[in-house]
Structures are given as C-alpha cells and as structure tokens.
Motif scaffolding. Structure first.
Motif, PDB file in Angstrom:
ATOM      1  N   SER A  96       0.975  -1.174  -0.006  1.00  0.00           N
ATOM      2  CA  SER A  96      -0.040   0.011  -0.020  1.00  0.00           C
ATOM      3  C   SER A  96       0.711   1.181  -0.084  1.00  0.00           C
ATOM      4  O   SER A  96       0.391   2.419  -0.188  1.00  0.00           O
ATOM      5  CB  SER A  96      -0.865  -0.109   1.167  1.00  0.00           C
ATOM      6  N   ARG A  97       2.106   1.210   0.223  1.00  0.00           N
ATOM      7  CA  ARG A  97       3.099   2.244   0.465  1.00  0.00           C
ATOM      8  C   ARG A  97       2.514   3.188   1.435  1.00  0.00           C
ATOM      9  O   ARG A  97       2.831   4.345   1.407  1.00  0.00           O
ATOM     10  CB  ARG A  97       3.156   2.977  -0.796  1.00  0.00           C
ATOM     11  N   ILE A  98       1.908   2.604   2.534  1.00  0.00           N
ATOM     12  CA  ILE A  98       1.339   3.453   3.382  1.00  0.00           C
ATOM     13  C   ILE A  98       2.163   3.140   4.897  1.00  0.00           C
ATOM     14  O   ILE A  98       2.150   2.004   5.336  1.00  0.00           O
ATOM     15  CB  ILE A  98      -0.049   3.278   3.931  1.00  0.00           C
ATOM     16  N   GLU A  99       3.303   3.855   5.280  1.00  0.00           N
ATOM     17  CA  GLU A  99       4.016   3.594   6.320  1.00  0.00           C
ATOM     18  C   GLU A  99       3.249   3.531   7.520  1.00  0.00           C
ATOM     19  O   GLU A  99       3.575   2.913   8.547  1.00  0.00           O
ATOM     20  CB  GLU A  99       5.310   4.323   6.061  1.00  0.00           C
ATOM     21  N   ASP A 100       2.755   4.762   7.794  1.00  0.00           N
ATOM     22  CA  ASP A 100       2.003   5.106   8.970  1.00  0.00           C
ATOM     23  C   ASP A 100       0.505   5.084   8.721  1.00  0.00           C
ATOM     24  O   ASP A 100      -0.007   6.092   8.059  1.00  0.00           O
ATOM     25  CB  ASP A 100       2.544   6.352   9.580  1.00  0.00           C
ATOM     26  N   ALA A 101      -0.125   4.193   9.233  1.00  0.00           N
ATOM     27  CA  ALA A 101      -1.705   4.084   9.134  1.00  0.00           C
ATOM     28  C   ALA A 101      -2.535   5.319   9.602  1.00  0.00           C
ATOM     29  O   ALA A 101      -3.469   5.759   9.179  1.00  0.00           O
ATOM     30  CB  ALA A 101      -2.270   2.859   9.492  1.00  0.00           C
ATOM     31  N   TYR A 102      -1.634   5.911  10.670  1.00  0.00           N
ATOM     32  CA  TYR A 102      -2.253   6.995  11.294  1.00  0.00           C
ATOM     33  C   TYR A 102      -2.539   8.253  10.304  1.00  0.00           C
ATOM     34  O   TYR A 102      -3.281   9.408  10.480  1.00  0.00           O
ATOM     35  CB  TYR A 102      -1.833   7.539  12.491  1.00  0.00           C
ATOM     36  N   SER A 103      -1.676   8.413   9.260  1.00  0.00           N
ATOM     37  CA  SER A 103      -1.645   9.359   8.318  1.00  0.00           C
ATOM     38  C   SER A 103      -2.954   9.335   7.495  1.00  0.00           C
ATOM     39  O   SER A 103      -3.235  10.462   6.679  1.00  0.00           O
ATOM     40  CB  SER A 103      -0.608   9.242   7.262  1.00  0.00           C
ATOM     41  N   LEU A 104      -3.615   8.412   7.520  1.00  0.00           N
ATOM     42  CA  LEU A 104      -5.027   8.130   6.936  1.00  0.00           C
ATOM     43  C   LEU A 104      -6.149   9.003   7.618  1.00  0.00           C
ATOM     44  O   LEU A 104      -7.182   9.206   7.036  1.00  0.00           O
ATOM     45  CB  LEU A 104      -5.384   6.696   6.718  1.00  0.00           C
ATOM     46  N   LEU A 105      -5.979   9.282   9.032  1.00  0.00           N
ATOM     47  CA  LEU A 105      -6.958   9.936   9.749  1.00  0.00           C
ATOM     48  C   LEU A 105      -7.165  11.447   9.133  1.00  0.00           C
ATOM     49  O   LEU A 105      -6.082  12.051   8.929  1.00  0.00           O
ATOM     50  CB  LEU A 105      -6.565   9.867  11.194  1.00  0.00           C
ATOM     51  N   PRO A 106      -8.131  11.890   9.122  1.00  0.00           N
ATOM     52  CA  PRO A 106      -8.485  13.363   9.060  1.00  0.00           C
ATOM     53  C   PRO A 106      -7.396  14.202   9.784  1.00  0.00           C
ATOM     54  O   PRO A 106      -7.092  13.699  10.978  1.00  0.00           O
ATOM     55  CB  PRO A 106      -9.670  13.725   9.457  1.00  0.00           C
ATOM     56  N   GLN A 107      -6.933  15.403   9.310  1.00  0.00           N
ATOM     57  CA  GLN A 107      -5.865  16.237   9.983  1.00  0.00           C
ATOM     58  C   GLN A 107      -6.212  16.274  11.453  1.00  0.00           C
ATOM     59  O   GLN A 107      -5.454  16.309  12.477  1.00  0.00           O
ATOM     60  CB  GLN A 107      -5.682  17.456   9.600  1.00  0.00           C
ATOM     61  N   TRP A 108      -7.276  16.766  11.953  1.00  0.00           N
ATOM     62  CA  TRP A 108      -7.914  16.926  13.061  1.00  0.00           C
ATOM     63  C   TRP A 108      -7.849  15.901  14.267  1.00  0.00           C
ATOM     64  O   TRP A 108      -7.648  16.106  15.377  1.00  0.00           O
ATOM     65  CB  TRP A 108      -9.000  17.719  13.036  1.00  0.00           C
ATOM     66  N   MET A 109      -7.838  14.664  13.531  1.00  0.00           N
ATOM     67  CA  MET A 109      -7.951  13.405  14.427  1.00  0.00           C
ATOM     68  C   MET A 109      -6.576  12.875  14.701  1.00  0.00           C
ATOM     69  O   MET A 109      -6.358  11.889  15.367  1.00  0.00           O
ATOM     70  CB  MET A 109      -8.949  12.264  13.818  1.00  0.00           C
ATOM     71  N   GLN A 110      -5.568  13.376  13.959  1.00  0.00           N
ATOM     72  CA  GLN A 110      -4.330  12.753  13.926  1.00  0.00           C
ATOM     73  C   GLN A 110      -3.641  13.055  15.450  1.00  0.00           C
ATOM     74  O   GLN A 110      -3.863  13.935  15.842  1.00  0.00           O
ATOM     75  CB  GLN A 110      -3.363  13.047  12.575  1.00  0.00           C
ATOM     76  N   PRO A 111      -2.797  11.978  15.725  1.00  0.00           N
ATOM     77  CA  PRO A 111      -1.930  12.002  17.181  1.00  0.00           C
ATOM     78  C   PRO A 111      -1.253  13.478  17.034  1.00  0.00           C
ATOM     79  O   PRO A 111      -0.633  13.890  16.044  1.00  0.00           O
ATOM     80  CB  PRO A 111      -1.218  11.181  17.359  1.00  0.00           C
ATOM     81  N   ARG A 112      -1.271  14.392  18.321  1.00  0.00           N
ATOM     82  CA  ARG A 112      -0.441  15.408  18.111  1.00  0.00           C
ATOM     83  C   ARG A 112       0.636  15.103  19.059  1.00  0.00           C
ATOM     84  O   ARG A 112       0.727  14.276  19.977  1.00  0.00           O
ATOM     85  CB  ARG A 112      -1.316  16.722  19.164  1.00  0.00           C
TER      86      ARG A 112
END
Length: 505
Positions: free
Chosen positions: A489-505
């Motif tokens: 999938s070339r997705i290294e970090d699945a959290y990058s799929l979250l909308p910006q406001w939901m991504q870990p800070r």
C-alpha cells in the motif's frame, strides 16, 4: 416491462430534462471593488456551467459535432488529452450520452481533477510530467489508434472555436448591447475561447480590442517562433520557449493549431504576459474583495485585464474570462498558507468566550451505570457475522464515523476484501434492534467504541489497534495466514489516513 411515461415539465421555470441544457448562459459580473478608478472590468463567470468551467461548452461542442458528422459511433469510447477541465466537461457529457471515456493527463496537474474525473466514471491515464503536454497528446493518439477510440482533438478541432463563436460570444454581445465593450481578455489554452469569441466580436463589435494572455516564463506566442504541425494539425515537437508554469489550462508546451489559425486570421490584437505570483495574488484578491472563488488562470486573466484597464481611457469597459472555480486548486500553490487548524488569531477568538475550547480540560466523562446485558438474539446475530468463513474480515462500523472511513481506506489500500457492517445502516433502522446489537458487540469486544474489526473470528480491535497492527507488520502476517495477500500500500504510517484534526498530536 415498458418504462412508465411521465409528462415533461421542461420549459417550466428552472426545470430542464438534461444536465447538458444547463451549459452556457453564464453571468457577467462587474468587479466593482477591483476595477481601476474610472474604468469597469467585468467578469464572465464560467464556473456557473454545471461542471464549473468554460470547458463544458467545448466538451458538448466537440461531441455533438462528431455525432453530426458520424465520426463518433454510438457507444464508442472517447479519449482525450487534457489538463483537467476539458476532461471534466467531457466526463459529464459522456456520462449523459452513454460514451465510455478515457482521459490522458500529465501527472503534474492537480489531484482534485483526477478524482473528479474518476468520480464521474472516466478512466484517467497519467503520463510523466517530464514529457509535458506533447507527451500526453501523443499517448492519447497512440491509445486511440490502438483501440479504435474516438479522439476529439481539442487542440486542432475547429469545432472548439465554433462553439464559442456560437454561444459565448453571442452572450457577450447581448450583455453589452447597450454599452460597447472596449476590450475582451482571455488566457490561451487550446485557443478555442479566444479564437471563437474574437471571430464573432470582430464581425459584430469591431471596436473591441482582443487580448490573449500567456505565462511570462513561457512566452510562446510573443516569441515569434511558430510551431511545425503534422498533417492532422497536431504539433510535431515541444516549443523551444516553453517552461513549466503555474497556470493550469493555459499554454501547453506547444502552440495549439486552433490558436495559430486565430493569429493567421488576424483575430488577436495583443498578447500580454502574466507572472505566476501575479496570478496567485489576483486570484486571492478576487476571492477576498469581490467574493469570486476562482482558479489560478482566472487570476492571471484578471491581472492582464487590470493592467490593460489602467492604460485605457476613462469610461472603458473590459471583459475578463474567468474560466473556472477555485476548488480544483486546493493542492496547488494557490492554497499555500491556508491552514486547516486554527491560527493564533482564530484561537484568540475561541478563547474570548468561556466554553467549548481546546485549551481547557475536557468535561469529565460520567461513570457509566451497569449496562443492560445483551440478549441472545443480538448475540447470535453478531456471532453469525463474525464466524462467516466466506467473509473472514469484518468491520462493524458507522456510516458517518471518520475513524471508520480511515480504517476502510487502509483495508482498501491493502486490497483486502472485507465486510462492512454499518450499525446505523438500513438493517438497523429500528432503534431498539440497533441498540441491542450495539450492546451485544460491546459485550463481546469489551469496548463500546466503533469501529471494531475481526479477522477469522478473532477480535483485532478498533481503528487504532488496526493501524498499530499494520504499522508493526502483524496485520499483513495475519492476513497471509488466511491466504489473503495484501498488496504493497506504500502506507508507512496508517495514522496518516486519519483526517488532520484526528491525527495524534
């Protein structure tokens, strides 16, 4: 079974039988705040076409001309090379008329355009950016010849200019019937808008100055170096003065034959260069001072119109073509610096009143009372879904939940077939049944949150557990044991799929 007949209400105010009937008759607007003192700059707002650009006119004109002369057969696939707006117009026309469509586009054009095209049912074939416009044009010709598809040839087809002479120009003449138009300004893409409008205005409003615009770093028209063309009117090579520029839809790396003919016929009085930053600045000013939401090429055209207006006598009226909307440029420099999160000024507004603020601790979560136990029917319903060997990957989800959407994006990217059970979907419209199933799922998983994912009857967890499993590689291994090979999938970090406001800070 015969299709039931419903009486047509076409002809009633605002009612049409086809989306194609909405093409054209776009409004003209005075740029009252941005016109220089004593002059009036008007905007021909082509974003009011159904697909949001002037190219809707071209798309319909090309297809209907081909239908009339028989070069396009019923059901034949249409293929065209385009920077995007012509393709989007063709996608609408082909969807309505029943023609499959393939669009060839250089990879450098905005992602929004690709997605719109695919959403409308078109196939999008990308060509390397380094091969420029001539590359995508050559690829379209090659595919058309290989498969027997119809190629409209927007850059050479005289129907391109004809549709603007017949529609756009006539609307302009009507709008300015009582007040002579002193100048008409348009960017040069294929050249069809400029050539068609110029032809009609030269015949019916000969006092109107016709001005074409091109990028200042790619001055093909003002270079004095003209193009060599093949017998079909297509360019034989890139123009030596071409350089990449910001104005998508403007000058490709060749002078289109439609444009060259307009110059040969003496239809263009002047060519004005426009810089990329100048185009961006005026696009933003049109948005913030006139409320006109438009793209980079629109800002570039207005920049030229404004410069021209400043040199013209007081009382002059200038019309600028505003070819499309700004929504197709969100991944381009036009939106650089436009934040998703609140900036300092917006945060100050937020904290100026006491509640619903991000800088305060969240209200404490009330301690839940003991949940009512799930009933046997709901438990059996969940169990049957989870242990179904024909669909070993199951996601219990909610249609509106952004965590669920992000989990779906990951599974889709991996190419993994899965069953999505929407607990707010049609099967669960009965509130009592939906609540009973939610209780059974929470009892089974130990978590009241959604989504919840199962693989071969084993609980994986929610979105974060699914993302962690992907990031660690355990998800791919679990799927492989079931014979479900996940693609790269070339997705290294699945959290990058979250909308910006939901991504870990």
């Amino acid at each position: 079974m015969n299709k039931p007949h419903f009486p047509s209400i076409a002809g009633s105010a605002g009612v049409r039988n086809s989306i194609l009937e909405l093409i054209g008759n776009t409004p003209t607007l005075l740029a009252e705040h941005l016109s220089p003192p004593g002059r009036e700059i008007y905007l021909k707002l082509e974003a009011f076409n159904p697909m949001g650009s002037v190219k809707d006119r071209l798309a319909l004109g090309l297809i209907e001309a081909a239908e009339r002369d028989g070069s396009l057969r019923p059901g034949q696939t249409v293929i065209e090379a385009t920077s995007g707006n012509t393709g989007i117009g063709l996608a609408m026309v082909c969807a309505r008329k029943g023609y499959p469509l393939v669009i060839v586009m250089a990879e450098s054009f905005s992602v929004e355009r690709r997605k719109i095209l695919r959403y409308l049912g078109a196939k999008v074939v990308l060509t390397p950016a380094a091969q420029k416009g001539t590359g995508m044009l050559a690829k379209a010709r090659e595919l058309a010849e290989t498969h027997g598809w119809f190629l409209p040839r927007q850059f050479e087809n005289e129907a391109n200019a004809e549709v603007h002479a017949r529609t756009t120009a006539q609307e302009i003449l009507t709008d300015f019937a009582g007040a002579p138009l002193d100048a008409f300004v348009s960017g040069v893409g294929t050249g069809g808008t400029l050539a068609g409008v110029a032809r009609a205005l030269k015949a019916q409003s000969p006092g109107t100055l016709i001005v074409g615009c091109e990028p200042d770093n790619a001055p093909l028209l003002s270079s004095g170096v003209w193009q060599d063309y093949a017998a079909d009117g297509s360019p034989t090579s890139s123009h030596p003065r071409f350089r990449p520029h910001l104005m998508q839809g403007w000058m490709p790396d060749f002078i289109p034959h439609v444009t060259a003919r307009a110059f040969e016929d003496g239809l263009i009085d002047r060519v004005m260069p426009v810089g990329g930053q100048e185009a961006l600045d005026w696009s933003r000013r049109l948005a913030r001072e006139e409320g006109v939401f438009c793209g980079i090429s629109s800002g570039a055209t207005f920049a030229a119109a404004h410069r021209l207006a400043e040199t013209m006598p007081e009382g002059s009226r200038i019309l600028a073509m505003i070819p499309d909307t700004g929504e197709r440029y969100m991944t381009t420099p036009l939106f650089a610096g436009i934040e998703e999160a609140m900036n300092a000024e917006e945060l100050a507004i937020s904290t100026s009143s006491p509640n619903f603020r991000f800088d305060l601790p969240a209200s404490p979560t009330p301690v839940p009372t003991k949940a009512e136990p799930a009933d046997g029917e709901a438990r059996a319903h969940i169990d049957a879904i989870v242990v179904d060997s024909m669909q070993p990957v199951v996601m219990f989800a909610l249609q509106w939940c952004e965590f669920c959407w992000s989990a779906c994006k990951l599974l889709d990217a991996l190419g993994v077939p899965y069953r999505k059970v929407d607990l707010d979907g049609g099967e669960y419209t009965d509130a009592d049944w939906a609540g009973r199933v939610r209780r059974a799922l929470a009892e089974r998983t130990g978590a009241p949150t959604i989504p919840q994912v199962y693989i071969a009857g084993t609980h994986v967890g929610g979105a974060t557990e699914l993302f962690d499993a992907h990031n660690s590689g355990t998800l791919a291994r679990r799927l492989a044991k079931l014979g479900l090979e996940s693609r790269d999938s070339r997705i290294e970090d699945a959290y990058s799929l979250l909308p910006q406001w939901m991504q870990p800070r």
